[in-house]
Each structure stands twice: as structure tokens, then as C-alpha cells.
Design an enzyme around this catalytic site. Structure first.
Site, PDB file in Angstrom:
ATOM      1  N   GLU A  70      -3.002  -8.553   2.778  1.00 60.73           N
ATOM      2  CA  GLU A  70      -2.618  -9.200   4.139  1.00 60.73           C
ATOM      3  C   GLU A  70      -3.840  -8.954   5.318  1.00 60.73           C
ATOM      4  O   GLU A  70      -4.448  -9.774   6.609  1.00 60.73           O
ATOM      5  CB  GLU A  70      -1.473  -8.697   5.032  1.00 60.73           C
ATOM      6  CG  GLU A  70      -1.141  -6.750   5.913  1.00 60.73           C
ATOM      7  CD  GLU A  70      -1.645  -6.145   4.675  1.00 60.73           C
ATOM      8  OE1 GLU A  70      -1.780  -4.543   5.246  1.00 60.73           O
ATOM      9  OE2 GLU A  70      -1.695  -6.402   3.377  1.00 60.73           O
ATOM     10  N   ARG A 108     -15.152   2.002  11.619  1.00 62.85           N
ATOM     11  CA  ARG A 108     -13.598   3.788  12.713  1.00 62.85           C
ATOM     12  C   ARG A 108     -14.500   5.528  11.854  1.00 62.85           C
ATOM     13  O   ARG A 108     -14.605   6.225  12.183  1.00 62.85           O
ATOM     14  CB  ARG A 108     -12.850   3.454  12.227  1.00 62.85           C
ATOM     15  CG  ARG A 108     -12.072   4.496  12.638  1.00 62.85           C
ATOM     16  CD  ARG A 108     -10.575   4.310  12.062  1.00 62.85           C
ATOM     17  NE  ARG A 108     -10.501   4.489  10.933  1.00 62.85           N
ATOM     18  CZ  ARG A 108     -10.013   4.221  10.015  1.00 62.85           C
ATOM     19  NH1 ARG A 108      -8.835   3.620  10.724  1.00 62.85           N
ATOM     20  NH2 ARG A 108      -9.906   3.929   8.222  1.00 62.85           N
ATOM     21  N   CYS A 161       0.475  -1.061  -0.080  1.00 67.19           N
ATOM     22  CA  CYS A 161       0.195   0.303  -0.030  1.00 67.19           C
ATOM     23  C   CYS A 161       0.608   0.919   0.063  1.00 67.19           C
ATOM     24  O   CYS A 161       1.743   1.433  -0.906  1.00 67.19           O
ATOM     25  CB  CYS A 161      -0.746  -0.329   0.982  1.00 67.19           C
ATOM     26  SG  CYS A 161      -2.201   1.113   0.773  1.00 67.19           S
ATOM     27  N   LYS A 169     -12.389   7.067  -1.891  1.00 65.00           N
ATOM     28  CA  LYS A 169     -11.691   6.162  -1.086  1.00 65.00           C
ATOM     29  C   LYS A 169     -11.976   5.322  -2.420  1.00 65.00           C
ATOM     30  O   LYS A 169     -12.435   4.703  -2.535  1.00 65.00           O
ATOM     31  CB  LYS A 169     -11.679   6.240   0.028  1.00 65.00           C
ATOM     32  CG  LYS A 169     -11.336   5.359   0.839  1.00 65.00           C
ATOM     33  CD  LYS A 169     -11.442   4.892   2.592  1.00 65.00           C
ATOM     34  CE  LYS A 169     -10.074   3.816   3.143  1.00 65.00           C
ATOM     35  NZ  LYS A 169     -10.451   3.958   4.137  1.00 65.00           N
ATOM     36  N   HIS A 185      -3.633  -4.128   0.302  1.00 66.94           N
ATOM     37  CA  HIS A 185      -3.763  -4.779   1.154  1.00 66.94           C
ATOM     38  C   HIS A 185      -4.511  -6.229   0.927  1.00 66.94           C
ATOM     39  O   HIS A 185      -5.126  -6.769   1.705  1.00 66.94           O
ATOM     40  CB  HIS A 185      -4.357  -4.200   2.405  1.00 66.94           C
ATOM     41  CG  HIS A 185      -4.392  -3.079   2.544  1.00 66.94           C
ATOM     42  ND1 HIS A 185      -3.072  -2.910   3.869  1.00 66.94           N
ATOM     43  CD2 HIS A 185      -4.349  -2.167   2.263  1.00 66.94           C
ATOM     44  CE1 HIS A 185      -3.322  -1.557   3.743  1.00 66.94           C
ATOM     45  NE2 HIS A 185      -3.856  -1.078   3.026  1.00 66.94           N
ATOM     46  N   SER A 214      -8.118   0.221   0.676  1.00 68.34           N
ATOM     47  CA  SER A 214      -8.120   0.969   1.580  1.00 68.34           C
ATOM     48  C   SER A 214      -7.358   1.580   1.185  1.00 68.34           C
ATOM     49  O   SER A 214      -6.014   2.103   2.074  1.00 68.34           O
ATOM     50  CB  SER A 214      -8.027   0.711   2.697  1.00 68.34           C
ATOM     51  OG  SER A 214      -8.482   1.070   3.411  1.00 68.34           O
TER      52      SER A 214
END
Length: 294
Positions: free
Chosen positions: A233, A245, A141, A162, A231, A190
Site C-alpha cells: 500500500e 525520520r 506487515c 531492518k 507494504h 519496512s
């Protein structure tokens, strides 16, 4: 062969549920040279990121020793100092050491120009070190954007919206790291930025491996290192927790794309390809190329 981590490392109990791991005391009884892997963790919630990455490394048939690196020029407040003191080193501690492989994580600073990041100079010094003292590195990222900018002058471009969700990718150029992966490869993203793809096309020593119709160029390779803008992972609930969040902060954010089922429950659709991606990296780009003696 297992991943070797101290018995009191927070991820030890977590990983026992999913993978073959071994405590340090048992590992020293085996007459095997483990791979030495460095994880340069730039994420604020370091323990969560450790769990994510180690769960992908832990099922390789190779024995692995881990070194965790954090920045000394900036110390975040989201990870207990006791954890950093116990399990992390600074660059001065390892700058004369070589590693078989390394992973550089993302960081939540993509809205800043690279030079405005408080620890940018230190990151550049470490990336230069990895080029000379590491067989192969995976940049994830923001780490991938930082590496492409530092080594090749590829700037990032801020987006109006985003890139958030689980996106499909197709293989542009074959590579051993992609061996056995599906033709359509899903990877979570993200990020509020992307890379200048026209600049990538002008580079002769950087090869595009994966690209998505929505997410764009997502994985690249130079002579030995890999740059992944997503990502792989992430675990099942990571995107959900990020979404929750942002909503709680009052951010106007869309639901993660292609992530929830019709009952608004997350679907883990990328894990098998992600696991194989990291296993292939360890085997073909690290183990097969690294010298026996470091």
C-alpha cells in the site's frame, strides 16, 4: 463503480486526483448493494494510511462502503481525536455486523512480544471475529505476523538489521489474487522482524504465495485470508519519509534498498502490481464469494 466516502473525509480531495470516488449522497441514489469493507487501522498516522489503502481500492469496478475501526483499549496521539470521533468506530459498535472484506494494517510494535502490546487482547478478539464474520481479510506487515501467530502459532523473529527497501519476489504457488501480476513482483518492506519459516513449512492449511531471495516469505494464504509481510500500500515517498525520520532521530539506518535512482530520487516500481493485487482480492476473494445479503 466507485469507492464511496463522505465528502468531508480527508482522503476525498486526495483521491479525486487519482481515482473514481463518489460522495455518500450521490451513492444512495444507486440501486446497488456495495461491498462492505472494514479497515482495522493500527498505524499511528491513520490519515496517511487511509490515503494509501484507499488509493488502491478506489479503481475497482465494484462499489465499496468503508468502515474504519480503531482500538478502544489504546488511543494514539498522532491522529486528531476529531478525526477518530467522526470517522472511526470501536469494536463494540460492529461486533454483531458482518463484512464482505477486511484489511488489518501494520503497527510499529514489532520489537515487542505480541503479548506485551497494550491492545493485543483486543486485536485477538477482532481477528477471531473476522474469521467468523468476514468473507476474506488481508493482513499487512505486523498485522500479518499477528495473524499468523494468533491463528497458527508462527512466532516472529527479530532481525539484526531492518528489512528496508523495495524487494523482488517470485510466485511460489499460483492463486487468483496473483492473476495478471508480473513474474517478478516488487513490494516495499519496512520491518525489524520476520517469521519462522520452518514453522510455516509444517502447516498444511497455509500456502506460500510469494517469496523473495532477500525478503524471504512475504505472502501467504489460508482457506480464505491473506498475510502480506510487506507494504504494497505504500506510496512513492513513504520509504523516503521513514528514512528521513530515522536519520533525524539518530538511528543508524541504511538507505532503502532498490528504491532510489542514481540521483537519489525515489522510484515507484511496485504500484501497478499492488493495484492489481487489491483489485484481484476484491473480485476473486470477496465479491465472488460473499453472499448477496449480509
Amino acid at each position: 463503480m466507485p469507492l464511496i466516502i463522505p465528502e468531508d473525509f480527508p482522503a476525498f480531495e486526495f483521491l479525486k486526483q487519482y481515482a473514481f470516488i463518489m460522495g455518500t449522497q450521490r451513492a444512495i441514489q444507486q440501486d446497488i448493494r456495495p461491498l462492505e469493507i472494514l479497515i482495522f487501522n493500527l498505524m499511528p498516522l491513520k490519515i496517511e494510511t487511509e490515503n494509501q489503502i484507499l488509493s488502491l481500492l478506489a479503481n475497482s469496478p465494484l462499489q465499496i462502503n468503508l468502515t474504519f475501526l480503531s482500538t478502544s483499549s489504546y488511543v494514539g496521539k498522532n491522529t486528531p481525536k476529531s478525526h477518530l470521533d467522526r470517522f472511526y468506530v470501536n469494536f463494540k459498535d460492529i461486533k454483531h455486523t458482518s463484512f464482505d472484506g477486511a484489511i488489518v494494517t501494520g503497527a510499529p510494535v514489532e520489537n515487542l512480544a505480541f503479548e506485551e502490546v497494550k491492545y493485543w487482547n483486543e486485536v485477538c478478539e477482532i481477528m477471531d471475529y473476522l474469521k467468523c464474520h468476514c468473507t476474506s481479510t488481508i493482513y499487512l506487515c505486523w498485522g500479518a505476523m499477528a495473524g499468523l501467530y494468533h491463528f497458527y502459532g508462527v512466532d516472529k523473529i527479530l532481525l539484526n538489521k531492518k528489512v528496508f527497501g523495495v524487494f523482488e519476489h517470485y510466485i511460489v504457488n499460483a492463486d487468483l489474487i496473483l492473476s495478471g501480476l508480473s513474474e517478478i513482483i516488487t513490494i516495499p518492506h519496512s520491518r525489524y522482524a520476520t517469521i519462522d519459516e520452518q514453522c510455516i513449512e509444517a502447516l498444511h492449511n497455509v500456502k506460500v504465495l510469494l517469496k523473495g531471495d532477500i525478503s524471504g516469505i512475504t505472502m501467504l494464504k489460508d482457506e480464505k485470508d491473506f498475510f502480506v509481510l510487506g507494504h504494497p500500500e505504500y506510496v512513492k515517498d513513504t520509504l523516503y519519509l521513514e528514512y528521513k525520520r530515522d536519520i533525524e532521530k539518530g538511528i543508524n539506518i541504511q538507505k532503502p534498498y532498490n528504491y532510489f535512482d542514481k540521483h537519489d530520487k525515489p522510484i515507484l516500481s511496485w504500484r501497478s502490481n499492488s493495484s492489481l493485487l487489491f483489485i484481484n482480492w476484491l473480485n476473486f476473494s470477496v465479491y465472488q464469494d460473499t453472499p448477496f445479503l449480509l
